[in-house]
Write a protein that holds these residues in place. Sequence first.
Motif: not given
Length: 440
Positions: A136, A159, A165
């Motif tokens: 992030e 992610h 994310t």
Amino acid sequence: MTDAGAGGEERGRRLATDVPGPASRRLAARRAAAVTRAVGTTLGVFAARAEAGILEDVDGNRFIDFASGISVTNVGNAAPAVVAAVRHQAGLFTHTCFQVTPYEGYVAVCERLNALTPGDHEKRSLLVNSGAEAVENAVKVARYATGRQAVVAFDHGFHGRTLLTMSLTGKAVPYKEGFGPFAPEVYRAPYSYPFRNTGRLEEVIAHVETTVGAESIACVVVEPICGEGGFIVPEPGWLAGLSRWCAEHGVLVVADEVQTAMGRTGTWFACEHEHVVPDLVTTAKSLGGGLPIGAVTGRAEVMDAVHPGGLGGTFGGNPLACAAALAVCDTIERQGLLERARHIGDMALRRLEKLVAATGPVGEARGRGAMVAVELVGSDGHTPDAAAARAAAAACHRHGVLVLTAGTYGNVIRLLPPLVISDELLGEGLEVLEAALQGV
Ligand code: PLZ
């Protein structure tokens, strides 16, 4: 089955009860009444203690650890150097908040990461608490530094679970379904997947150019090897070609090395295999050897583009986690764990490749260093077989070997043993896995 035990020797695999046993089942009942069911579990045995390659549960069952807490305990669980460093730091101070009064440990971890990450250009780092927070922040920095908004992520990418994310993550179930709306200005491109013959570089670039436009893109966020997505190793040259295209268009490359860094693939960072020097690198997981810490490391001019006070957080770079991270780096160096990772990979792949057959169930064995997986398919040699992966994993668990599944299609069994695991335990665990694969 070995059962060494006392005197600091490596303990062996041991099945003392059913899996899960009575003590785990009692805790599971308390858990069900107290913990949201939304948090999943791979194997419902409750941990009591763990060491190099063994995890012992509350019933005294001992599992060969091929998970490392999802690539976190690369240096081993409760690694002596990590434990000593954390104990020492806990006796001095446990927290100040780096933004209130700084401390040396934070600086030292940043120095270490700046030196270890690919490229000998001037770098700066930021410390955070998790992989998601690292990714992030990398996107925040990339947007700020480029003045652009679009972010390109890839199929099979994972992610994190925060809004941004999760938006970058490629798999809907269980990560995204029901959690929208997602963050805007996130675009998805195919990832190179040689076994499935998708994501050729020219197609990827054409797709991004036509659907997003190079001049709008702040960064691409890319795993050098897809972790949760199924240990997908992109075609040789793919990552380097993508990076070249990015450099030509002022697009920053964020290499998400949360799962691949800290020696896992036989180099400090997986990008090194492709001679790629990313603009920004995210780390977490094994950086703290079990303590929560993440980092963004990148080009000084990119990281320092953000105004003072623009990045931070209460716990980022907690002093206990920093002490652990420094001990992790020392341990990787002192114990030659990059070499160990390559050795583990050679040993595992050599054996698993023998199981690959045109008619399945093992369609491919692949990986880099101690990041090894098998992809399971139906008798056509192609159709993903998630049920086979679940069955093989369950058989391993019943026989005292902790493996994880992975993959967009759920049909991959992945191995992430701690890099300090002995050849003996590794071989024994592989034997169990081979039998489980032959049994499906
Ligand atoms: N980037 C490449 O692998 C975490 C996910 C576990 P956090 N992978 C494990 C789960 O089911 O949530 C991961 C990763 C890559 C980012 C992350 C996110 O790291 O520390 O879990 O936030």
